[in-house]
Design a protein around this motif. Structure first.
Motif, short mmCIF file in Angstrom:
data_model
loop_
_atom_site.label_atom_id
_atom_site.label_comp_id
_atom_site.label_asym_id
_atom_site.label_seq_id
_atom_site.Cartn_x
_atom_site.Cartn_y
_atom_site.Cartn_z
N LYS A 49 0.62 -0.85 0.01
CA LYS A 49 0.16 -0.39 -0.32
C LYS A 49 0.48 1.72 -0.05
CE LYS A 49 -4.22 -1.85 1.63
NZ LYS A 49 -4.50 -2.82 3.48
N HIS A 50 2.18 1.24 0.04
CA HIS A 50 2.91 1.99 0.68
C HIS A 50 3.18 2.58 -0.92
CE1 HIS A 50 4.72 2.87 4.47
NE2 HIS A 50 3.26 3.08 5.00
N CYS A 74 6.58 8.07 11.41
CA CYS A 74 4.91 7.57 10.89
C CYS A 74 3.51 7.59 11.11
CB CYS A 74 5.12 6.10 11.12
SG CYS A 74 6.60 5.03 11.06
N CYS A 77 0.80 9.92 9.50
CA CYS A 77 -0.45 9.30 8.60
C CYS A 77 -0.76 8.06 9.21
CB CYS A 77 -0.36 9.02 7.29
SG CYS A 77 0.82 9.59 6.19
N HIS A 78 -0.56 7.21 9.83
CA HIS A 78 -0.68 6.36 10.91
C HIS A 78 -0.59 6.96 11.86
CE1 HIS A 78 -0.54 3.15 7.80
NE2 HIS A 78 1.14 3.73 8.00
N THR A 101 5.41 -4.72 4.57
CA THR A 101 4.57 -5.79 5.08
C THR A 101 5.87 -6.88 5.25
OG1 THR A 101 4.52 -6.35 3.25
CG2 THR A 101 2.27 -5.22 4.02
#
Ligand code: HEC
Ligand code: HEC
Ligand code: HEC
Ligand code: HEC
Ligand code: HEC
Ligand code: HEC
Ligand code: HEC
Ligand code: HEC
Ligand code: HEC
Ligand code: HEC
Ligand code: HEC
Ligand code: HEC
Length: 258
Positions: A49-50, A74, A77-78, A101
């Motif tokens: 997804k990145h 991080c 966004c998270h 991942t």
């Protein structure tokens, strides 16, 4: 210098000069490939997804020497308030941003905090039932996400031939000292540590010799029943009053005499 590296260097120097001279146009997403081909290749293959949900520039909002804010947190966004997992420390200990991942715990010094943020039940169990497993790290037994080590990788069995499935008849990995079992357990697992009662039950000619250990010692280790639990007081009241202990006449529960 290899020609490509030299070209890159030239382009970069030009770029730097630009920064000091006339205001140069800011970097575009397409520009990165000129100089960071290796990273583009990694992101293309493993970016997940990145790759699909963000661009290089959304993360790298500035570029040296023009700007110093080149590496994003991080939390940009998270956001920590969204999930417990986004509150843990050292995200980069497990995740590589260009292949997020491909998680490698072995680089992290301790994983408990991060694992428990998604698996609070297991973390809580290790805490609520203190044992020597509680001072291990999740990654000592879980080398990769979703997998686990066999008990026999670290321990000898009580009995030759006992398998992992046998261990699990009595022990839970996250609360190993809480020994509980079903009331169908084969007695040889108990006899491994208590050979005496096993031998005596083999010698008795009474029906106790046909019973499983766990028929009497139900569900939980060290639980001891009384004779009355199953038989009440079978003889006449006067006799029980005169001889209060069943075992005075019946020998004992294991080498029972009738
Ligand atoms: C002209 C070549 C060139 C282009 C185009 C370029 N970079 Fe760079 N980039 C470099 C060089 C050289 C460095 C090392 C500079 C340094 O360490 O000060 C660098 C460093 C970086 C860094 C590390 C910064 C740091 O503080 O550690 C990031 C992140 C980065 N580039 C991202 C990008 C992104 C994203 C793009 C596309 C938008 C891009 N770059 C385009 C040459 C380039
Ligand atoms: C989700 C955010 C994110 C995206 C998307 C992203 N990066 Fe990065 N990048 C980072 C972070 C975080 C670091 C710092 C890694 C570290 O310190 O180990 C980094 C480091 C870098 C570096 C310098 C260190 C190194 O690994 O060489 C470069 C250059 C870079 N990124 C280029 C790119 C390019 C080019 C793209 C697009 C193909 C890209 N990044 C996409 C977050 C991102
Ligand atoms: C610029 C925004 C941005 C930044 C900064 C960023 N991410 Fe992400 N990340 C996203 C988006 C968008 C997604 C996809 C939606 C989602 O899963 O929340 C994502 C997804 C992920 C995923 C799941 C990837 C997949 O393919 O399923 C991981 C893991 C992740 N991010 C870790 C990180 C880590 C670790 C950092 C810091 C190094 C970071 N992200 C920084 C935007 C970002
Ligand atoms: C000890 C290792 C570890 C650390 C440290 C860690 N993570 Fe993770 N992260 C994981 C694992 C394992 C997964 C689950 C991957 C899966 O489901 O296959 C995950 C999944 C994710 C995901 C995708 C799933 C989701 O719930 O969104 C994101 C995003 C993410 N991590 C971000 C972060 C951020 C941000 C940090 C730091 C605040 C961080 N991680 C720290 C191990 C770690
Ligand atoms: C971002 C959340 C997240 C993080 C962090 C995370 N996990 Fe998971 N884990 C999951 C999800 C989702 C699954 C798959 C769904 C399921 O089976 O419960 C899973 C599955 C597992 C399983 C297999 C479950 C089964 O029933 O087969 C194990 C074991 C596991 N994780 C251990 C860990 C360990 C150890 C860590 C830390 C290194 C960790 N997880 C970090 C979300 C996470
Ligand atoms: C002593 C080894 C050991 C340690 C330490 C350990 N686990 Fe496990 N864990 C296991 C084993 C073995 C299983 C497999 C149980 C089974 O047969 O399904 C397991 C299963 C799991 C599962 C799958 C669901 C379940 O409960 O069966 C999760 C999630 C999990 N562990 C998370 C963790 C987390 C989080 C930590 C650290 C806080 C941790 N484990 C520490 C050995 C361990
Ligand atoms: C990564 C190695 C590892 C694995 C895998 C592992 N253990 Fe352990 N276990 C230990 C260590 C280390 C101790 C503490 C020293 C000792 O007693 O041997 C321990 C202790 C124990 C204890 C005694 C606990 C105490 O506090 O005295 C029991 C019971 C136990 N383990 C059962 C199991 C069972 C059952 C499994 C499989 C589900 C298992 N272990 C898997 C490493 C491991
Ligand atoms: C019949 C139930 C039962 C089975 C099956 C069983 N255990 Fe145990 N285990 C126990 C009991 C009971 C203790 C002693 C607990 C105590 O001292 O209070 C124990 C203790 C341990 C200990 C602590 C050190 C020791 O020897 O006292 C370890 C390690 C252990 N077991 C590992 C295993 C492993 C590995 C397996 C599978 C091969 C296994 N156990 C199968 C009941 C069982
Ligand atoms: C790993 C060895 C081990 C295994 C397997 C094991 N035990 Fe034990 N057991 C012990 C130890 C050690 C004690 C504590 C002895 C003491 O306190 O004198 C104990 C105590 C007991 C006691 C209480 C004794 C008393 O005097 O209070 C009973 C009853 C008992 N075990 C039954 C069983 C049964 C039934 C099984 C099979 C389900 C079993 N045990 C399996 C090691 C084991
Ligand atoms: C968990 C239950 C349980 C406990 C506790 C128990 N017994 Fe029994 N006992 C039985 C069963 C079941 C039988 C077989 C009955 C039948 O088949 O009719 C039996 C049979 C007997 C018999 C007859 C034996 C025969 O072969 O006919 C005697 C005597 C006896 N028990 C005495 C005792 C004494 C004394 C104690 C305490 C030391 C005791 N029992 C504890 C379940 C138990
Ligand atoms: C008929 C029921 C019954 C069966 C079957 C039975 N027990 Fe017992 N056991 C008892 C009773 C009742 C006591 C308590 C005796 C006392 O207090 O004197 C006891 C005591 C014990 C004790 C502690 C005292 C001692 O004798 O060491 C251990 C250990 C034990 N049993 C293990 C076992 C094992 C192992 C098995 C299977 C091989 C087994 N028992 C089968 C009823 C039973
Ligand atoms: C004074 C000795 C004595 C005492 C004390 C005693 N019994 Fe008995 N019991 C016997 C004799 C003898 C028999 C066999 C003759 C019979 O069936 O009455 C017997 C038989 C039994 C039987 C088998 C009955 C049947 O119908 O097959 C059970 C069960 C029993 N006893 C349980 C107990 C229990 C439980 C206690 C303690 C509460 C106890 N006894 C105390 C002497 C005793």
């Amino acid at each position: 210098m290899r020609p490509l590296a030299f070209l890159c260097f030239l382009v970069f120097m030009l770029h730097c000069l630009n920064a000091f001279a006339v205001e140069a146009p800011p970097l575009q997403a397409d520009d990165c490939q000129m100089c960071h081909t290796d990273i583009l290749a990694t992101v293309a293959e493993f970016g997940g997804k990145h790759r699909d949900a963000v661009t290089c520039i959304e993360c790298h909002q500035e570029h040296p020497p023009r700007g110093t804010n080149a590496i994003p947190a991080c939390s940009l966004c998270h956001e920590p308030q969204d999930k417990d997992h986004y509150q843990v420390s050292n995200c980069l200990g497990c995740h590589k941003p260009h292949s997020p991942t491909q998680i490698d715990f072995r680089r992290a010094s301790r994983t408990n905090e991060a694992c428990s943020s998604c698996h609070p039940a297991q973390g809580g169990e290790l805490f609520d039932y203190p044992s020597n497993h509680s001072i291990l790290d999740c990654k000592d037994c879980h080398l990769e996400h979703g997998q686990y080590l066999d008990c026999l990788e670290c321990h000898e069995p009580h009995l030759n031939g006992q398998s992992y499935a046998d261990c699990r008849l009595c022990h839970q990995p996250h609360s190993p000292l809480k020994v509980v079992y079903l009331n169908t357990l084969d007695s040889r697992h108990c006899e491994a540590c208590h050979p005496g009662p096993g031998k005596r039950l083999q010698q008795t000619v009474t029906k106790h010799g046909l019973l499983l250990c766990v028929y009497c010692h139900k569900s939980q280790h060290k639980r001891i029943p009384t004779c009355e639990t199953c038989h009440f007081k079978p003889h006449d009241a006067g006799m029980h009053e005169q001889f209060p202990k069943c075992v005075d006449c019946h020998g004992g529960p294991h080498l029972l005499i009738n």
